[in-house]
Design a protein around this motif. Structure first.
Motif, short mmCIF file in Angstrom:
data_model
loop_
_atom_site.label_atom_id
_atom_site.label_comp_id
_atom_site.label_asym_id
_atom_site.label_seq_id
_atom_site.Cartn_x
_atom_site.Cartn_y
_atom_site.Cartn_z
N VAL A 1 -27.53 23.12 47.90
CA VAL A 1 -27.39 23.95 49.10
C VAL A 1 -28.75 24.60 49.39
N PRO A 2 -29.19 24.56 50.64
CA PRO A 2 -30.50 25.17 50.94
C PRO A 2 -30.56 26.64 50.48
N GLU A 3 -31.71 27.06 49.95
CA GLU A 3 -31.91 28.45 49.56
C GLU A 3 -31.81 29.34 50.79
N GLN A 4 -31.63 30.62 50.51
CA GLN A 4 -31.42 31.61 51.58
C GLN A 4 -30.13 31.33 52.34
N SER B 1 -30.93 32.59 45.95
CA SER B 1 -30.79 31.32 45.22
C SER B 1 -29.32 30.94 45.22
N THR B 2 -29.05 29.80 45.83
CA THR B 2 -27.66 29.34 45.99
C THR B 2 -27.21 28.58 44.77
N LEU B 3 -26.04 28.93 44.28
CA LEU B 3 -25.49 28.27 43.10
C LEU B 3 -24.54 27.15 43.55
N VAL C 1 -12.45 20.66 33.03
CA VAL C 1 -13.73 20.06 32.65
C VAL C 1 -14.82 21.12 32.76
N THR C 2 -15.94 20.84 32.10
CA THR C 2 -17.09 21.74 32.15
C THR C 2 -18.17 21.09 32.99
N ARG C 3 -18.73 21.86 33.92
CA ARG C 3 -19.76 21.34 34.79
C ARG C 3 -20.94 22.33 34.81
N PRO C 4 -22.19 21.78 34.77
CA PRO C 4 -23.36 22.67 34.85
C PRO C 4 -23.50 23.21 36.27
N VAL C 5 -24.15 24.39 36.39
CA VAL C 5 -24.39 25.03 37.66
C VAL C 5 -25.88 25.23 37.83
N CYS C 6 -26.38 24.87 39.02
CA CYS C 6 -27.81 25.02 39.31
C CYS C 6 -28.01 26.00 40.46
N GLY C 7 -29.18 26.68 40.46
CA GLY C 7 -29.56 27.55 41.55
C GLY C 7 -30.80 27.02 42.24
N ASN C 8 -30.72 26.85 43.55
CA ASN C 8 -31.83 26.30 44.32
C ASN C 8 -32.83 27.42 44.63
N TRP C 9 -34.07 27.17 44.27
CA TRP C 9 -35.13 28.13 44.54
C TRP C 9 -36.46 27.44 44.46
N MET C 10 -37.37 27.87 45.30
CA MET C 10 -38.74 27.32 45.30
C MET C 10 -38.72 25.80 45.47
N ASN C 11 -37.83 25.33 46.35
CA ASN C 11 -37.70 23.90 46.66
C ASN C 11 -37.29 23.08 45.45
N ASP C 12 -36.73 23.73 44.47
CA ASP C 12 -36.23 23.03 43.29
C ASP C 12 -34.73 23.30 43.23
N CYS D 1 -32.60 22.73 41.11
CA CYS D 1 -32.08 23.22 39.83
C CYS D 1 -33.11 24.13 39.16
N TYR D 2 -33.71 24.98 39.98
CA TYR D 2 -34.73 25.90 39.46
C TYR D 2 -34.10 26.83 38.44
N PHE D 3 -32.90 27.39 38.82
CA PHE D 3 -32.15 28.22 37.87
C PHE D 3 -31.06 27.36 37.27
N LYS D 4 -31.04 27.35 35.92
CA LYS D 4 -29.98 26.64 35.21
C LYS D 4 -29.08 27.70 34.59
N THR D 5 -28.06 28.04 35.30
CA THR D 5 -27.16 29.10 34.87
C THR D 5 -26.11 28.54 33.94
N PRO D 6 -25.39 29.44 33.28
CA PRO D 6 -24.37 28.95 32.35
C PRO D 6 -23.36 28.03 33.05
N SER D 7 -22.96 26.99 32.31
CA SER D 7 -21.95 26.06 32.83
C SER D 7 -20.62 26.78 33.00
N ILE D 8 -19.81 26.27 33.91
CA ILE D 8 -18.50 26.85 34.17
C ILE D 8 -17.43 25.78 33.98
#
Length: 1440
Positions: free
Chosen positions: A112-115, A121-123, A137-148, A150-157
């Protein structure tokens, strides 16, 4: 208490916070349901949301134990929000379900685009969502930032998919700010039809994308695909060549297409589909199936097909059709025209595939090293030169064509005078000089007879014709010369004549032959010739088709009897002896026998007066053998060319036939044994002209010359070619101007070829077996309309006729079209066009433009073999029916699947069968013809054709095709000969001779239908046909206009056809019931006149408790069956009651009217003293006269069309028509004189002081009373009699209703008069009431109602108001209405007498006065005056 206090505080606190935030203008996110409060802290602001926990569900299943999060700011399309959210500040506990505006949402599984989502940072979920079966099931969660992403790799949910298409999540603290979980609504999941049919829906963050399935495209390509711009099928076949490759056809289907090889081609790799990379290649049918062309043929492979040709000596069974396994090569009888093959003096011998020629006896081939032929003919053998001793010693041998003659020298005679002179019967010395004898050594070839002419006596016309010293002897048709005794010809080897005179004979000479005539006395000797002639005789019996087959026993028996009779009749003639008799064939009309007779005569011509004697004897001899000859049934015949050309004759050409030998003979012409139709033929002198030839004009043309008791006929069989049938489909085609290649195809029937022409130039085309196709490339710009012409090729003389060309106009357009095809053209929705049938068929296919392209609306294609047979039957001669029916039956069997599935083909076959039955009206058939006929019917009525017949009957509510089939079966079954039986899968026929009684049961599968005739007065033939499948065929209507689709009747058993030569008064049928669930059985027969099932003459007989059988008792024989209906039928007693009421009423009316006229005659002078009375009584008299004559006509009509007569008796239209005319005229006159009475009353009531002269009133009265009805009656008969729809066809002599509605010519005028007269009565009553009824009526009638009743009672019969009930009879079948109408109007004459005469006081007084005068005739004047005064006083009193 603590917990309750906590809940109270929580509610209060929430309320306070909400109020405060509203007051401060801050945003609040409310989840609608009370629960615990979550606080979001960011930049000193507190945000609250209400969370709901699901109640009443297991705690261990997160799908039923979750908290709803409905935060609009989490939406992926919430960009650059001024209020940034952070899920790191939330104390997450348990499972959560995402909602957006109360719609189920989910975490996006794409970046998802940031902002977005109200944060920085959109999760998003870095992985696919699970399915219900996957569980948690367990799935990883990423946060979009700085055009990356998966810049933030938050705890899986943890994630789980729940039933009901939603997900629950166990959210974790993202460990940082500002990060927040995004939410997105999956529109594709929420509303699967959001994109419309034939499409894919792809969810994207904040929305969804629609795409069409393969093979589909958007209805409006420039707009976004949606429910309003759905995906429609792509017609990939518009450019089939790039998809399917060459020699293939493309078939579009919904969302796809398929390729198939054209006929005659096959795919190269059988394991793969047809495509451009796997194209179709030619199949060598000749190699794959060597017998594809049938026996006696050559097969030649061509691209996409094969050509068949017959071996030398063979030709196609049907020359106008393509050679195939269904139209095989049969032997050509080359000997039919042997003279052109073998030459003169030779005989031709046909055998399979070839022929041979051999010389006749007495002839030999000129070149012995070559076969006998026209170029190597047979010439006469001079036996006298080859073998000088062939006649023996003391004889002369004279060579003649085809033989030789032997004669003895003078003074010698044959050893055995009664035998032919030869080496075995030599000449010996004759004791007494006798004339030399001349005999045959070899029979001479037969000579063709010439028409008898008056003999010229050359010896009398020119006495010196033979020269001096000679005798001239006249013979019929010639003369011969002989020298006087002691003289001989100057040149003994030449004929005696004026150029070869007789001189003194110094030495014994040889006899001299005269070639002109047979020898008499003297020394000139000629061989007696053999003369052959052809004769026809007409036997007074219907033609039986068995006489078309020379191998049939019936043919052989007839032929032998005739040949024996001919020999016997000619034996008694001294002038001739029968050498041979040969029956060459039988023809219809009644039955015509053609035979060739060869006789040995004493002269070189026949004496026709003697032949007439022989023929008279022949007629008696044939009669004794059971062969009656028709009066004037003999004729001499000769085949002669009657037309001057040997070229083929084509339709619409002018044809002239000229009688070759008719210089001084009166002639008549016949075409197929009938007089020529004056609308088609003209006769001038000896020439017959056919102005416009047609294929149906084929046949035998005869020129008949009457030369005495025996006609002389010259004839020729004329063959006219079948009309060319050029088909191109729709005449107008529309295409875009885009450089595409369009295909224009032209079909032509066999025997012709065509070519495409554009602007006068012949176009290069692809030629098929029965078609030709031009591939035309359209320009890309500057397009204009072009006209292509398909015309006959190689027949320039036919181009003047309209059938020789067909045009197609190719138009171009820039409009948008829905339907696109390079052959059919382009079209818009609901537009229609016509296309051609596939190869091997004729007709057309109608297409309608639908959303998915051109769709077949109606298929009228018929196999060419049946179209050929349909055209052939138009000119079929009766003797060819057996062969024709065998070919039809074979063609139906070989094409069974196509026939039963094609309504057009079935209809064509029924038309053929109908024509055959029509041709059979005056002939009889034996078993082979009927077997072929019924076998054809058996195929087209089989179960496989039930849908075809349903289609035919539904599209044609009158069921003409099915009814025509039944009528054809009935008609031909009445024309059978001999006894035989036929058993097919659904048809059984038995023809037997019966006497005393008859009982027969059906042997068909699942049928035990039984027929019983208990009493037969005399021996007769009976034909019974059981048909078990006509329930698939026949309509079920039991009223003339009843639509089959709405009829609730069902044919619930077999259909049986019974034909008996004698009248049968009692016949019983026992039918099996096919469907026992139906009730109310009716015994019915098909009434062809009424075009419906009818119950007249049949009734149902109940068989106790049997529910599977219905017994019908009938008093006539026709096509029977049983109908089942949910409605009960009316009692037939009702119609009988109506008839009796009518007849009794009419009889009483006639008596009353006659009495009325007598009374009017008696009182006329007394009651007609003023103009008003005069006109009133004139009206009454004319009403009575018109009604008397109309009723008499009614009785006559009823006698002619007796309603109790047997159903088979047709209404005699010729006898009914004049009765109906006069009945119509006088009933109308009755009404118009009623109108005159009403007009008179109206005139005297409304215009009291007006005065019109009696003369004018009479002119008006008679003009209206008789001229108007006459005009209506004449117009009615003139407009309907031509179509034979003037008289009703429903067993009553009256005006027609069902076909022409002629009855309206009576109903409309009659009801118009009644309506007007009712208005007059109302006006009169109104006037009377206004003037005061009490002053003019008797004391007991002064009440207004009494006045009205009295007036109406008197005026009703005079004004015909009772006929108003006729409206009720036309709109209602109710029995009561018909009874009232019958009583009131059949008794009208009685009512006229009572109310018009008897209740008239003035008439009664005058009548009484007249009778009193007669009774008191002896009384004096004074007494008479007193009586008169008394009478007048009585009148006065009666009117006070």
């Amino acid at each position: 208490m603590a917990s309750e206090e906590t809940r109270t505080k929580s509610k209060y606190l929430s309320g306070v916070i909400i109020l405060l935030t509203f007051a401060c203008g801050l945003e609040t996110h409310n989840f609608r349901h009370p629960g615990k409060t979550l606080q979001y802290r960011h930049k000193g602001r507190v945000h609250h949301s209400v969370i709901k926990r699901s109640a009443g569900t297991p705690a261990f299943d997160p799908c039923y134990n979750y908290t709803e999060l409905d935060n609009a700011w989490r939406a992926t399309n919430n960009r650059l929000s001024s209020q940034l959210m952070c899920d790191g500040n939330v104390s997450w506990a348990g499972w959560y379900r995402l909602l957006l505006n109360n719609q189920s949402a989910q975490i996006p599984d794409t970046c998802v685009p940031e902002q977005s989502c109200g944060t920085n940072s959109t999760l998003w979920l870095n992985g696919q969502h699970p399915t219900v079966d996957d569980g948690v099931v367990t799935r990883p969660v990423c946060g979009n930032w700085m055009n990356d992403c998966c810049y933030f790799k938050t705890p899986s949910i943890q994630v789980k998919a729940c039933p009901g298409n939603y997900y629950v999540y166990e959210f974790k603290d993202p460990m940082s700010c500002s990060l927040a979980y995004c939410a997105d609504v999956d529109e594709c999941q929420m509303n699967p039809s959001v994109c419309g049919p034939n499409s894919n829906c792809t969810n994207v963050n904040g929305g969804f994308n629609c795409s069409c399935w393969a093979g589909f495209t958007a209805s409006f390509p420039n707009l976004t695909i949606s429910i309003n711009n759905t995906c429609t099928d792509i017609n990939e076949c518009l450019d089939s060549s790039s998809l399917c490759g060459p020699n293939a056809s493309c078939h579009n289907s919904i969302g796809s297409f398929s390729c198939s090889c054209l006929s005659g081609y096959n795919v190269m790799n059988m394991n793969e589909s047809v495509s451009n990379s796997n194209p179709c290649s030619d199949v060598d049918e000749c190699q794959v199936n060597p017998s594809v062309c049938g026996p006696n043929s050559n097969c030649t492979n061509v691209n996409g097909g094969f050509n068949c040709s017959c071996l030398a000596g063979f030709t196609a069974s049907f020359p106008n059709l393509t050679i195939s396994i269904n139209n095989t090569c049969t032997d050509i009888n080359e000997c039919l025209d042997s003279s052109s093959l073998c030459g003169p003096n030779a005989s031709c011998h046909n055998y399979i595939g070839s022929f041979s020629c051999s010389c006749l006896s007495g002839y030999d081939v000129m070149n012995m090293n070559e076969s006998v032929s026209n170029s190597n003919p047979c010439s006469d053998v001079d036996e006298c030169q080859v073998n000088p001793s062939v006649c023996g010693p003391n004889s002369n041998c004279t060579n003649v064509n085809g033989g030789f003659n032997c004669s003895c020298w003078a003074g010698f005679t044959a050893s055995f005078p009664n035998l032919t002179i030869s080496i075995n019967n030599t000449c010996t010395v004759y004791s007494t000089l006798s004339p030399p004898q001349t005999v045959y050594s070899t029979p001479s070839p037969p000579q063709t007879v010439t028409p008898p002419q008056t003999d010229v006596n050359e010896c009398q016309v020119n006495p010196s014709v033979c020269g001096p010293n000679s005798n001239c002897t006249n013979v019929n048709g010639s003369y011969y010369c002989s020298c006087l005794a002691g003289f001989t010809a100057s040149f003994p080897n030449l004929t005696i004549s004026i150029n070869n005179t007789c001189t003194v004979n110094s030495t014994p000479s040889q006899p001299v032959y005269s070639t002109l005539s047979p020898p008499q006395t003297g020394y000139s000797i000629v061989t007696p010739p053999q003369i052959g002639f052809e004769m026809s005789m007409t036997i007074d019996k219907p033609f039986d088709t068995s006489l078309s087959n020379p191998d049939d026993k019936n043919y052989k028996d007839y032929a032998q009897k005739i040949m024996d009779a001919v020999e016997e009749s000619f034996q008694s003639l001294s002038i001739s002896k029968v050498a041979s008799v040969y029956v060459t064939g039988f023809r219809p009309g009644s039955t015509i026998v053609d035979c060739r007779i060869t006789v040995t005569t004493a002269t070189n011509s026949l004496d026709f007066s003697l032949i007439a004697i022989a023929i008279a004897k022949l007629s008696n001899i044939l009669l004794s053998k059971g062969i009656p000859v028709a009066p004037n049934g003999f004729a001499l015949t000769e085949q002669k060319p009657l037309i001057s050309t040997s070229d083929k004759i084509y339709p619409q050409q002018k044809l002239e036939l000229k009688c070759p030998q008719s210089v001084y003979l009166a002639i008549t012409w016949k075409v197929n044994e009938k007089g020529p139709d004056s609308t088609k033929y003209t006769i001038v002198g000896d020439t017959l002209t056919l102005n416009s030839a047609a294929y149906s004009d084929n046949g035998r043309y005869s020129c008949i010359m009457q030369t005495g008791p025996i006609p002389y006929i010259q004839w020729q069989d004329i063959s006219i070619e079948q009309e060319p049938s050029i088909s191109v489909g729709d005449n107008n085609r529309v295409f875009p101007c885009d450089g595409r290649t369009v295909k224009l195809t032209c079909h032509i029937n066999a025997g012709y070829s065509v070519e495409w022409v554009l602007n006068g130039k012949v176009q290069t085309s692809d030629i098929g077996s029965d078609s030709i196709t031009v591939n035309h490339i359209l320009p890309k710009q500057d397009c204009k309309d072009e006209i292509f012409t398909c015309r006959l090729k190689g027949l320039p003389q036919l181009l003047v006729y309209s059938y020789s060309t067909r045009n197609i106009t190719v138009k171009t357009s820039t409009e948008d079209f829905t339907c696109k095809d390079d052959t059919l053209g382009f079209g818009k929705i609901n537009s229609m066009t016509k296309g051609l049938c596939e190869n091997g068929k004729e007709g057309s296919i109608t297409y309608t433009c639908k959303l998915n392209g051109w769709t077949i609306e109606q298929d009228d294609c018929v196999l060419k073999v049946f179209k050929y047979l349909e055209s052939k039957v138009q000119s079929l001669v009766i003797q060819d029916i057996p062969e024709f029916m065998a070919n039809l039956s074979s063609a139906v069997d070989q094409n069974n699947a196509n026939v039963t599935q094609s309504a057009a083909t079935v209809k064509t076959i029924v038309e053929i069968l109908s024509n055959i039955s029509d041709l059979s009206k005056n002939i009889t058939h034996n078993k082979p013809v009927m077997e072929s006929f019924l076998n054809t019917v058996d195929v087209i009525v089989s179960d496989n054709s039930s849908k075809t017949w349903e289609n035919l009957n539904n599209k044609n509510t009158t069921g003409n095709t099915s009814v025509k089939l039944l009528q054809s079966i009935e008609n031909i079954s009445d024309r059978l000969s001999d006894e035989f039986a036929i058993n097919l899968s659904s048809i059984q026929l038995n023809r037997n001779t019966i006497k005393n009684s008859f009982n027969q049961t059906s042997q068909l599968p699942n049928s035990t239908t039984q027929i019983v005739i208990p009493n037969i007065s005399e021996t007769t033939f009976i034909t019974v046909i059981f048909l078990s499948k006509l329930n698939n065929v026949l309509p079920t209507r039991n009223t003339p206009n009843n639509d089959n689709r709405t009829s609730q009747n069902r044919i619930n058993g077999d259909v049986v056809v019974v034909k008996v030569n004698k009248t049968i008064n009692n016949i019983t049928f026992a039918f099996d019931i096919a469907d026992t669930s139906l009730g109310n059985p009716q015994c019915v027969f098909w009434n062809f006149d009424l075009d419906r099932w009818d119950t007249t003459g049949c009734k149902v007989k109940i068989l106790g408790n049997k529910t599977d059988k219905v017994t019908c008792e009938c008093d006539h024989t026709t096509s029977f069956s049983i109908l089942m209906s949910p409605f009960t039928i009316k009692d037939p007693v009702e119609s009988t009651a109506l008839a009796y009421i009518t007849y009794i009423g009419v009889a009483i009316s006639l008596a009353s009217l006659i009495l009325c006229l007598i009374i009017e005659m008696i009182v006329w002078k007394s009651v007609t003293r003023n103009d008003t009375s005069y006109i009133r009584h004139v009206s009454i008299v004319n009403i009575a006269v018109s009604l008397v004559i109309a009723n008499i006509c009614f009785i006559i009509g009823a006698a002619i069309s007796n309603p109790y007569a047997k159903l088979e008796q047709m209404i005699p239209v010729a006898r009914c028509s004049p009765v109906v005319f006069f009945m119509h005229f006088f009933y109308l006159s009755l009404f118009f004189w009623m109108l005159i009475s009403a007009l008179l009353l109206l005139y005297r009531t409304v215009m009291v002081l007006s005065q019109m002269s009696r003369t004018i009133m009479m002119v008006i009265a008679f003009t209206v009373g008789y001229c108007a009805p006459l005009l209506i009656a004449v117009i009615t008969v003139a407009s309907t009699a031509g179509a034979e729809n003037y008289v009703s066809k429903e067993n009553a002599c009256w005006l027609n209703w069902n076909e022409s509605k002629a009855l309206l010519a009576f109903v409309i005028p009659a009801l118009a008069v009644v309506a007007f007269n009712i208005l007059v009565v109302i006006v009169v009553l109104f006037k009377m009431l206004r003037r005061g009824a009490g002053a003019t009526t008797q004391p007991d009638e002064r009440h207004v109602l009494v006045v009205i009743v009295r007036c109406v009672a008197i005026l009703t019969p005079i004004f015909g108001l009772t006929w108003g009930f006729g409206i009720g009879t036309m709109v209602s079948p109710d029995f009561g209405i018909h009874v009232v109408f019958a009583i009131l109007n059949s008794f009208q004459g009685f009512f006229v007498l009572v109310f018009g005469v008897i209740l008239d006081n003035k008439v009664c007084e005058s009548l009484l006065k007249t009778l009193s005068l007669n009774n008191l005739s002896s009384t004096r004047t004074k007494s008479t005056s007193a009586a008169t005064s008394s009478g007048q006083q009585g009148v006065s009193q009666g009117r006070r």
